[in-house]
Design a protein around this motif. Structure first.
Motif, PDB file in Angstrom:
ATOM      1  N   GLU A 181       0.833  -1.204   0.000  1.00 11.61           N
ATOM      2  CA  GLU A 181       0.000   0.000   0.000  1.00 11.61           C
ATOM      3  C   GLU A 181       0.868   1.255   0.000  1.00 11.61           C
ATOM      4  OE1 GLU A 181      -4.009  -0.826   2.352  1.00 11.61           O
ATOM      5  OE2 GLU A 181      -2.242  -1.389   3.539  1.00 11.61           O
ATOM      6  N   LYS A 182       1.969   1.200   0.708  1.00  6.96           N
ATOM      7  CA  LYS A 182       2.879   2.352   0.774  1.00  6.96           C
ATOM      8  C   LYS A 182       3.636   2.530  -0.543  1.00  6.96           C
ATOM      9  CE  LYS A 182       3.344   3.144   5.568  1.00  6.96           C
ATOM     10  NZ  LYS A 182       2.053   3.708   5.863  1.00  6.96           N
ATOM     11  N   GLU A 183       3.899   1.431  -1.251  1.00  6.07           N
ATOM     12  CA  GLU A 183       4.644   1.500  -2.515  1.00  6.07           C
ATOM     13  C   GLU A 183       3.752   1.850  -3.696  1.00  6.07           C
ATOM     14  OE1 GLU A 183       6.630  -2.262  -2.912  1.00  6.07           O
ATOM     15  OE2 GLU A 183       8.113  -1.774  -1.370  1.00  6.07           O
ATOM     16  N   LEU A 184       2.596   1.204  -3.787  1.00  8.40           N
ATOM     17  CA  LEU A 184       1.726   1.366  -4.947  1.00  8.40           C
ATOM     18  C   LEU A 184       0.740   2.519  -4.798  1.00  8.40           C
ATOM     19  CD1 LEU A 184       0.922  -2.402  -5.588  1.00  8.40           C
ATOM     20  CD2 LEU A 184       2.623  -0.969  -6.758  1.00  8.40           C
ATOM     21  N   GLY A 185       0.300   2.774  -3.574  1.00 12.12           N
ATOM     22  CA  GLY A 185      -0.700   3.806  -3.332  1.00 12.12           C
ATOM     23  C   GLY A 185      -2.081   3.364  -3.784  1.00 12.12           C
ATOM     24  N   GLN A 186      -3.055   4.227  -3.552  1.00 13.67           N
ATOM     25  CA  GLN A 186      -4.435   3.932  -3.930  1.00 13.67           C
ATOM     26  C   GLN A 186      -5.301   5.183  -3.776  1.00 13.67           C
ATOM     27  OE1 GLN A 186      -6.311   1.301  -0.827  1.00 13.67           O
ATOM     28  NE2 GLN A 186      -4.207   1.364  -0.070  1.00 13.67           N
ATOM     29  N   ARG A 187      -6.544   5.060  -4.230  1.00 12.10           N
ATOM     30  CA  ARG A 187      -7.509   6.159  -4.110  1.00 12.10           C
ATOM     31  C   ARG A 187      -8.055   6.233  -2.699  1.00 12.10           C
ATOM     32  NH1 ARG A 187     -12.603   5.997  -6.533  1.00 12.10           N
ATOM     33  NH2 ARG A 187     -12.529   3.771  -6.180  1.00 12.10           N
ATOM     34  N   PHE A 188      -8.329   7.450  -2.279  1.00 12.65           N
ATOM     35  CA  PHE A 188      -9.032   7.702  -1.029  1.00 12.65           C
ATOM     36  C   PHE A 188     -10.133   8.700  -1.327  1.00 12.65           C
ATOM     37  CE2 PHE A 188      -4.931   6.177   0.178  1.00 12.65           C
ATOM     38  CZ  PHE A 188      -5.192   5.336   1.248  1.00 12.65           C
ATOM     39  N   ILE A 189     -11.290   8.497  -0.723  1.00 14.99           N
ATOM     40  CA  ILE A 189     -12.439   9.380  -0.926  1.00 14.99           C
ATOM     41  C   ILE A 189     -12.754  10.033   0.418  1.00 14.99           C
ATOM     42  CG2 ILE A 189     -14.854   9.535  -1.635  1.00 14.99           C
ATOM     43  CD1 ILE A 189     -14.283   6.832  -3.160  1.00 14.99           C
ATOM     44  N   ILE A 190     -12.876  11.347   0.398  1.00 14.69           N
ATOM     45  CA  ILE A 190     -13.084  12.117   1.623  1.00 14.69           C
ATOM     46  C   ILE A 190     -14.419  12.858   1.538  1.00 14.69           C
ATOM     47  CG2 ILE A 190     -12.105  13.865   3.164  1.00 14.69           C
ATOM     48  CD1 ILE A 190     -10.180  11.472   2.580  1.00 14.69           C
ATOM     49  N   ASP A 191     -15.184  12.770   2.624  1.00 16.38           N
ATOM     50  CA  ASP A 191     -16.397  13.571   2.788  1.00 16.38           C
ATOM     51  C   ASP A 191     -16.195  14.448   4.015  1.00 16.38           C
ATOM     52  OD1 ASP A 191     -17.649  12.178   0.693  1.00 16.38           O
ATOM     53  OD2 ASP A 191     -18.525  10.716   2.064  1.00 16.38           O
ATOM     54  N   LEU A 192     -16.595  15.709   3.904  1.00 18.17           N
ATOM     55  CA  LEU A 192     -16.443  16.662   5.005  1.00 18.17           C
ATOM     56  C   LEU A 192     -17.779  17.310   5.325  1.00 18.17           C
ATOM     57  CD1 LEU A 192     -13.451  18.761   3.623  1.00 18.17           C
ATOM     58  CD2 LEU A 192     -13.298  16.809   5.150  1.00 18.17           C
ATOM     59  N   GLU A 193     -18.001  17.532   6.592  1.00 17.35           N
ATOM     60  CA  GLU A 193     -19.126  18.344   7.044  1.00 17.35           C
ATOM     61  C   GLU A 193     -18.535  19.380   7.990  1.00 17.35           C
ATOM     62  OE1 GLU A 193     -22.603  17.266   9.952  1.00 17.35           O
ATOM     63  OE2 GLU A 193     -23.083  16.578   7.910  1.00 17.35           O
ATOM     64  N   LEU A 194     -18.649  20.635   7.621  1.00 16.26           N
ATOM     65  CA  LEU A 194     -18.074  21.736   8.389  1.00 16.26           C
ATOM     66  C   LEU A 194     -19.199  22.496   9.080  1.00 16.26           C
ATOM     67  CD1 LEU A 194     -15.724  23.057   5.561  1.00 16.26           C
ATOM     68  CD2 LEU A 194     -15.227  21.270   7.250  1.00 16.26           C
ATOM     69  N   GLU A 195     -19.172  22.510  10.393  1.00 19.94           N
ATOM     70  CA  GLU A 195     -20.194  23.229  11.146  1.00 19.94           C
ATOM     71  C   GLU A 195     -19.722  24.659  11.371  1.00 19.94           C
ATOM     72  OE1 GLU A 195     -22.795  22.987  15.269  1.00 19.94           O
ATOM     73  OE2 GLU A 195     -21.148  21.579  14.951  1.00 19.94           O
ATOM     74  N   ILE A 196     -20.538  25.607  10.919  1.00 21.49           N
ATOM     75  CA  ILE A 196     -20.176  27.021  10.970  1.00 21.49           C
ATOM     76  C   ILE A 196     -21.451  27.860  10.950  1.00 21.49           C
ATOM     77  CG2 ILE A 196     -19.869  26.944   8.457  1.00 21.49           C
ATOM     78  CD1 ILE A 196     -17.927  29.244   8.654  1.00 21.49           C
ATOM     79  N   ASP A 197     -21.424  28.985  11.588  1.00 26.94           N
ATOM     80  CA  ASP A 197     -22.556  29.908  11.553  1.00 26.94           C
ATOM     81  C   ASP A 197     -22.516  30.656  10.221  1.00 26.94           C
ATOM     82  OD1 ASP A 197     -24.474  31.871  11.845  1.00 26.94           O
ATOM     83  OD2 ASP A 197     -23.810  32.476  13.843  1.00 26.94           O
ATOM     84  N   LEU A 198     -23.504  30.420   9.379  1.00 24.14           N
ATOM     85  CA  LEU A 198     -23.535  31.016   8.035  1.00 24.14           C
ATOM     86  C   LEU A 198     -24.482  32.207   7.917  1.00 24.14           C
ATOM     87  CD1 LEU A 198     -23.545  27.711   5.971  1.00 24.14           C
ATOM     88  CD2 LEU A 198     -21.629  29.288   6.310  1.00 24.14           C
ATOM     89  N   LYS A 199     -25.054  32.634   9.028  1.00 23.01           N
ATOM     90  CA  LYS A 199     -26.046  33.715   8.982  1.00 23.01           C
ATOM     91  C   LYS A 199     -25.473  35.001   8.390  1.00 23.01           C
ATOM     92  CE  LYS A 199     -29.157  34.318  12.207  1.00 23.01           C
ATOM     93  NZ  LYS A 199     -29.757  34.626  13.530  1.00 23.01           N
ATOM     94  N   GLU A 200     -24.321  35.438   8.904  1.00 20.47           N
ATOM     95  CA  GLU A 200     -23.741  36.698   8.425  1.00 20.47           C
ATOM     96  C   GLU A 200     -23.307  36.595   6.966  1.00 20.47           C
ATOM     97  OE1 GLU A 200     -20.637  40.152   9.870  1.00 20.47           O
ATOM     98  OE2 GLU A 200     -20.863  38.359  11.096  1.00 20.47           O
ATOM     99  N   ALA A 201     -22.747  35.457   6.586  1.00 27.08           N
ATOM    100  CA  ALA A 201     -22.352  35.259   5.188  1.00 27.08           C
ATOM    101  C   ALA A 201     -23.572  35.326   4.276  1.00 27.08           C
ATOM    102  CB  ALA A 201     -21.641  33.927   5.020  1.00 27.08           C
ATOM    103  N   GLY A 202     -24.663  34.687   4.705  1.00 28.36           N
ATOM    104  CA  GLY A 202     -25.877  34.714   3.910  1.00 28.36           C
ATOM    105  C   GLY A 202     -26.495  36.092   3.795  1.00 28.36           C
ATOM    106  N   ARG A 203     -26.390  36.873   4.847  1.00 32.00           N
ATOM    107  CA  ARG A 203     -26.971  38.223   4.830  1.00 32.00           C
ATOM    108  C   ARG A 203     -26.113  39.231   4.079  1.00 32.00           C
ATOM    109  NH1 ARG A 203     -29.287  38.678  11.016  1.00 32.00           N
ATOM    110  NH2 ARG A 203     -31.139  37.424  10.623  1.00 32.00           N
ATOM    111  N   THR A 204     -24.785  39.060   4.138  1.00 35.13           N
ATOM    112  CA  THR A 204     -23.889  40.065   3.541  1.00 35.13           C
ATOM    113  C   THR A 204     -23.333  39.662   2.179  1.00 35.13           C
ATOM    114  OG1 THR A 204     -21.898  39.135   4.571  1.00 35.13           O
ATOM    115  CG2 THR A 204     -23.135  40.811   5.829  1.00 35.13           C
TER     116      THR A 204
END
Length: 122
Positions: free
Chosen positions: A22-45
């Motif tokens: 695995e270290k020599e040949l490598g492989q695909r990795f799939i990443i999913d992210l969920e970022l918790e953040i207050d989006l109120k100000e971004a949405g308003r401005t």
């Protein structure tokens, strides 16, 4: 109430795994992210500096997955969480999923997945 930014299905090629092959040949990795953040100000401005630039988040994740090799995908997930929470102080928390589709298991499965959830207090 919480707000989230999600990035799903990010694919990278990395060299993580406990086996030498695995270290020599490598492989695909799939990443999913969920970022918790207050989006109120971004949405308003409608201002990018009031939210997180997800193009930069993508680059952060890319550096981790394509960078230093880890034995465990648990370590990959932890490093992603740590960097995101360090680099983006407005984050309240993150949920990270690291999927490894080409696992060395003699059987049929889509992937092995690790999911961790961290907040900016831990």
């Amino acid at each position: 109430m919480s707000d989230y930014i999600r990035l799903e299905g990010l694919e990278f090629y990395g060299y993580h795994g406990a086996l030498v092959e695995e270290k020599e040949l490598g492989q695909r990795f799939i990443i999913d992210l969920e970022l918790e953040i207050d989006l109120k100000e971004a949405g308003r401005t409608d201002q990018l500096d009031k939210t997180i630039n997800y193009a930069k988040v993508y680059q952060t994740v890319k550096k981790v997955v394509e960078g230093e090799a880890y034995d465990l995908i648990e370590s990959v997930a932890e490093e992603i969480a740590d960097r995101l929470l360090t680099d983006y102080s407005m984050l309240k928390g993150v949920l990270i999923r690291v999927k490894k589709p080409e696992v060395p298991i003699p059987g049929v499965l889509d992937w092995v997945e690790v999911e961790i959830e961290r907040d900016n207090k831990s």
